[in-house]
Each structure stands twice: as C-alpha cells, then as structure tokens.
Design a protein around this motif. Structure first.
Motif, mmCIF file in Angstrom:
data_model
loop_
_atom_site.group_PDB
_atom_site.id
_atom_site.type_symbol
_atom_site.label_atom_id
_atom_site.label_comp_id
_atom_site.label_asym_id
_atom_site.label_seq_id
_atom_site.Cartn_x
_atom_site.Cartn_y
_atom_site.Cartn_z
ATOM 1 N N VAL A 241 11.235 25.653 0.510
ATOM 2 C CA VAL A 241 11.547 26.131 -1.203
ATOM 3 C C VAL A 241 11.321 26.817 -1.274
ATOM 4 C CG1 VAL A 241 11.124 24.539 -3.314
ATOM 5 C CG2 VAL A 241 11.658 23.244 -1.318
ATOM 6 N N GLY A 242 10.211 27.585 -1.133
ATOM 7 C CA GLY A 242 9.589 28.805 -1.505
ATOM 8 C C GLY A 242 10.236 29.751 -1.424
ATOM 9 N N ALA A 243 11.124 29.883 0.253
ATOM 10 C CA ALA A 243 12.376 30.996 -0.090
ATOM 11 C C ALA A 243 13.280 31.133 -0.543
ATOM 12 C CB ALA A 243 12.054 31.441 1.491
ATOM 13 N N ARG A 244 13.821 29.592 -1.506
ATOM 14 C CA ARG A 244 14.658 29.369 -1.861
ATOM 15 C C ARG A 244 15.143 30.373 -2.659
ATOM 16 N NH1 ARG A 244 17.741 24.463 -0.453
ATOM 17 N NH2 ARG A 244 18.539 24.728 -2.864
ATOM 18 N N GLU A 245 14.812 30.678 -4.006
ATOM 19 C CA GLU A 245 14.995 31.441 -4.527
ATOM 20 C C GLU A 245 15.545 32.642 -4.359
ATOM 21 O OE1 GLU A 245 11.249 31.091 -6.588
ATOM 22 O OE2 GLU A 245 11.981 28.866 -6.708
ATOM 23 N N ASN A 246 15.114 33.416 -3.630
ATOM 24 C CA ASN A 246 16.130 34.482 -3.148
ATOM 25 C C ASN A 246 17.230 33.950 -2.319
ATOM 26 O OD1 ASN A 246 13.508 35.684 -4.197
ATOM 27 N ND2 ASN A 246 12.791 34.689 -2.116
ATOM 28 N N VAL A 247 17.779 32.799 -1.855
ATOM 29 C CA VAL A 247 18.766 32.788 -1.156
ATOM 30 C C VAL A 247 19.991 31.749 -2.019
ATOM 31 C CG1 VAL A 247 19.295 31.472 0.657
ATOM 32 C CG2 VAL A 247 17.227 32.634 0.714
ATOM 33 N N ARG B 213 0.985 -1.278 0.364
ATOM 34 C CA ARG B 213 0.041 0.057 0.608
ATOM 35 C C ARG B 213 0.943 0.675 -0.175
ATOM 36 N NH1 ARG B 213 -2.590 -3.855 1.374
ATOM 37 N NH2 ARG B 213 -5.375 -3.977 1.101
ATOM 38 N N ILE B 214 0.630 1.947 -0.651
ATOM 39 C CA ILE B 214 1.227 3.633 -0.973
ATOM 40 C C ILE B 214 0.427 4.187 -0.398
ATOM 41 C CG2 ILE B 214 3.122 4.343 -2.301
ATOM 42 C CD1 ILE B 214 3.681 2.448 -4.004
ATOM 43 N N LEU B 215 0.969 5.792 0.251
ATOM 44 C CA LEU B 215 -0.084 6.410 0.616
ATOM 45 C C LEU B 215 0.964 7.662 0.128
ATOM 46 C CD1 LEU B 215 -0.707 5.624 4.242
ATOM 47 C CD2 LEU B 215 -2.544 6.553 2.249
ATOM 48 N N ILE B 216 0.612 8.709 -0.564
ATOM 49 C CA ILE B 216 1.129 10.285 -1.202
ATOM 50 C C ILE B 216 0.960 11.097 -0.174
ATOM 51 C CG2 ILE B 216 1.696 11.168 -3.337
ATOM 52 C CD1 ILE B 216 1.687 8.898 -4.583
ATOM 53 N N THR B 217 1.221 12.335 0.547
ATOM 54 C CA THR B 217 1.343 12.813 0.659
ATOM 55 C C THR B 217 2.178 14.602 0.066
ATOM 56 O OG1 THR B 217 0.715 12.352 2.636
ATOM 57 C CG2 THR B 217 1.243 15.020 2.349
ATOM 58 N N GLU B 218 1.299 14.919 -0.487
ATOM 59 C CA GLU B 218 2.183 16.606 -1.557
ATOM 60 C C GLU B 218 2.033 17.262 -0.255
ATOM 61 O OE1 GLU B 218 1.226 15.290 -6.179
ATOM 62 O OE2 GLU B 218 -0.192 16.825 -4.754
ATOM 63 N N HIS B 219 3.564 17.962 -0.546
ATOM 64 C CA HIS B 219 3.679 19.024 -0.043
ATOM 65 C C HIS B 219 4.148 20.620 -0.571
ATOM 66 C CE1 HIS B 219 4.015 17.268 4.159
ATOM 67 N NE2 HIS B 219 4.798 16.240 3.244
ATOM 68 N N THR B 220 3.564 21.729 -0.213
ATOM 69 C CA THR B 220 3.356 23.208 -1.043
ATOM 70 C C THR B 220 5.295 23.737 -1.106
ATOM 71 O OG1 THR B 220 2.911 24.134 0.809
ATOM 72 C CG2 THR B 220 1.059 23.743 -0.494
ATOM 73 N N GLU B 221 5.172 24.559 -1.769
ATOM 74 C CA GLU B 221 6.983 24.965 -1.710
ATOM 75 C C GLU B 221 7.590 25.971 -0.307
ATOM 76 O OE1 GLU B 221 8.341 27.169 -4.872
ATOM 77 O OE2 GLU B 221 8.493 25.392 -6.019
ATOM 78 N N GLU B 222 6.029 25.838 0.502
ATOM 79 C CA GLU B 222 6.785 26.448 1.796
ATOM 80 C C GLU B 222 6.154 24.917 3.337
ATOM 81 O OE1 GLU B 222 7.292 29.381 2.450
ATOM 82 O OE2 GLU B 222 7.573 29.964 0.652
ATOM 83 N N HIS B 223 6.005 24.314 1.905
ATOM 84 C CA HIS B 223 6.140 23.393 3.752
ATOM 85 C C HIS B 223 7.135 21.688 3.235
ATOM 86 C CE1 HIS B 223 1.545 24.473 4.295
ATOM 87 N NE2 HIS B 223 2.159 25.327 4.893
ATOM 88 N N PHE B 224 7.694 23.028 3.182
ATOM 89 C CA PHE B 224 9.382 21.406 2.670
ATOM 90 C C PHE B 224 10.216 22.865 3.425
ATOM 91 C CE2 PHE B 224 12.432 19.397 0.359
ATOM 92 C CZ PHE B 224 12.350 18.366 1.123
ATOM 93 N N ALA B 225 11.248 22.532 3.829
ATOM 94 C CA ALA B 225 12.488 22.614 3.713
ATOM 95 C C ALA B 225 13.980 22.236 4.333
ATOM 96 C CB ALA B 225 12.555 23.881 5.230
ATOM 97 N N VAL B 226 14.864 22.759 3.395
ATOM 98 C CA VAL B 226 16.327 22.387 3.999
ATOM 99 C C VAL B 226 16.858 23.290 4.673
ATOM 100 C CG1 VAL B 226 18.635 20.937 3.060
ATOM 101 C CG2 VAL B 226 15.883 20.322 1.683
ATOM 102 N N ALA B 227 17.686 22.331 5.331
ATOM 103 C CA ALA B 227 18.746 23.864 6.128
ATOM 104 C C ALA B 227 17.683 25.412 6.742
ATOM 105 C CB ALA B 227 19.970 24.251 5.269
ATOM 106 N N GLY B 228 17.036 25.009 6.754
ATOM 107 C CA GLY B 228 15.904 26.225 7.707
ATOM 108 C C GLY B 228 15.407 27.351 6.634
ATOM 109 N N VAL B 229 15.125 26.364 5.450
ATOM 110 C CA VAL B 229 14.665 27.474 4.599
ATOM 111 C C VAL B 229 13.482 27.173 3.292
ATOM 112 C CG1 VAL B 229 15.173 28.588 2.442
ATOM 113 C CG2 VAL B 229 17.235 28.969 4.024
#
Lengths: 70, 70, 70, 70, 70, 70
Positions: free
Chosen positions: C58-64, C40-56
């Motif tokens: 994805v939505g904020a990364r373009e400015n960084v 069984r596979i359950l997919i959960t999608e996250h928006t760009e503001e709901h996934f962060a690497v190194a405290g930033v």
C-alpha cells in the motif's frame, strides 16, 4: 523464518503446489538474501463455502452477480 | 482489508455460515465505513479434538467436569 | 469459539474499532445462535508497507497505477 | 488469552494430542501465572504436501536429499 | 513442526516469556516425542484495544460490568 | 486468494520487503496461473524475543550454544 502461511481454495494439483512453494522459496532466498532451509511454508486450503468476498462465499457466488473474485 | 480468519467448531450448516459471513461483512461495512468488496473472510473449522480450553479438548470434555465452553 | 483474527491497516480510531468488534460479535451471536461470551476477536494492524495487493505494498501504491485497493 | 494456534503434520493419535494440549496449558499456567481456563488451543493439521521446508514439501522429500526436517 | 503462534496481551516481561516458550517446548517434546529443534514459537502481543471478548475490548471492560476475562 | 501471511524477524528495509512481496507474487502468478491482483500478502514482524526455536528466543540465543537458526 520467514514462516509463511498460504491460504487458498482447494482443488489445485500436488504438482502445482510443489512448484508454488519452490518458486516462493526461491523468491524469498533471492530478495531477502537468506538460506533456503530457513523458509517454512504452511498451506491451508479452504472450500468454496469457507472463503467469502463482500459477504458472499465463493460457493454462493454463482447464483449472484459477479464481484471480481480476488 | 480487513481480512478475517474465523475459527470455529465443525458442524454448522452452509446456510448458517453464509448468513454469518454476510452479517459480519455488513457489520464491518457499517462500522468501519468501508466498501463490502474490501472484506475477505476465511473460515477454518476445527474438530472437537482440535480445540481445547483449560487443557482439555472439546471431545474429552464430556468425561470431565464442566468449565463453561467459551 | 468462534475465535476471530482480524487483520487491517493501522490508523483507525479506538472508537471505530470498539464499534466494529461489538457489531461483528452481534452479527455472530444472531446468525450462529451463540452466546456473546463465546466470541473472541483478536485485531492485528499492519502498516502500509506490510500489506500488498498484486505484489505492491500500500505504501508503494501511490507511485503506481491503481489496482483497486481491496 | 493466551490463544494458541498449533500447526503440525497429520497423523498423531487423539491420545497424544490430548496430552500435548494438557501439557502446554500446564506449562503456560505455571510460567505466566494464569488460570487454566484462560488458555485456548486451536490445532490445525497439515498433510505432507502442505508443509514445505527449503521449498520442498514433506511429501516430496523422500525423493530428495535430506535437509533435516525441522 | 510443530509451529506455534501464541497470541497474548502486551505487558509480560522478557523473562516470563522466555520461561513460557521453554516450558511449552519441553511440554511438546515430551508429549509428542519430538526433538526440541523442531519446535518453533511465534509470539504476537495485542494491546487492550485489540482483544475483545463478548464484543467488548479489554480496554473498554473496566467501564463495563465484568464478564470473566478468559 | 491466495492470501499469504508472512512472519519474519524485524529489521529488514522497506526496499527489501517490497522486493520480497513482488517476487513472491510473481512466483505465485507463474506457478498457479493466477492474476496478480488475486494475491494478497500480510507481513507480521516479530522481535527477537517473540520468535523461539528449540525453546530459546532469538534474543536469548547469543548467550547459548548455537542451534542453527532456521
């Protein structure tokens, strides 16, 4: 809420984990402007064979060329 | 991403689990057209008393008429 | 089992996601020697503001400055 | 589905956990009008150092003034 | 604790979901001999393209021969 | 790792969530002595009907006597 699930590799001391949950909770209390008692944290530790990056478990990595372990 | 949490029963060999994470990663790399190092897999194993289908744990099933164990 | 939770960024087509779950399932069937209907596979999608690497996020990364997005 | 992940502290007997999954499944069958065999439950137990409320692990709480443990 | 994550398909009414969480909580209170306020339930709903059995999403199943949808 | 899943109620601003993930990451970097780029955070937001304490969803609580919402 928030309810936090934290996954990490086994091997950290109780002391370090206690500091980590205290610091994370303080971070959420300050930034989300919530009361500390609304924050719950669940830790799940994974062995080196139960975490893989790029299809290779941490336990198998030592025998393999290094992709940075993040 | 993707970040994968895989839940399964305890008891599989390290070798099998290494093959499984390698094959899953390759499957995602090919179908989602992503780089291998973006795929992280976390395995959590559950004992026979910690997985239940139809309200009966796997550990209790042997004493019970069989619903197919899926 | 296995039961798989797959977290990924939003934006992939239904077609790609169908191929991904088919390929992951085939990978598990072959390597763990299990029947397809146990997967069984359950997919959960996250928006760009709901996934962060190194405290930033994805939505904020373009400015960084760029930490590789994995 | 539904697929249920239940997190709780370690220390309960097999008997209690079997009763809990049976009762939860019956509750879902009745209220959601579904068949029992569609309900899967995964239990993950956490030690006293792996669950924190208000930034304090359960293991550390005994040395600390009491926030109600919920 | 317990903290429960419940995954299910979208489409059930608020009324049904309220009944389900009430009944699950009552089931846990009785079988684990705990206070109701210790039980937290998080629901995550998945669309028909975000749940797959045997490598086939629910959304794709109608065009496919039927594996029982559990 | 660590990989963090954060569950919370919908309704917070992007700005607040960005601050929260930055602060949590800094907290982990300091207490666990790790590099920032090893920290990944996934946020899942839940509506008021998808979080329940004591068997009552947040959405239903307004009509009910108050158990402290934690």
């Amino acid at each position: 809420m928030p309810i936090i699930e934290m996954h990490m590799l086994v091997g950290r001391s109780v002391e370090k984990k206690r500091k980590a949950v205290a610091a994370m909770t303080a971070a959420l209390v300050e930034t989300l402007e919530i009361k500390p008692e609304t924050v719950r944290i669940l830790i799940t530790e994974h062995t080196e064979e139960h975490f893989a990056v790029a299809g290779v478990t941490v336990g198998a990595r030592e025998n393999v060329s290094a992709v940075p372990l993040t």
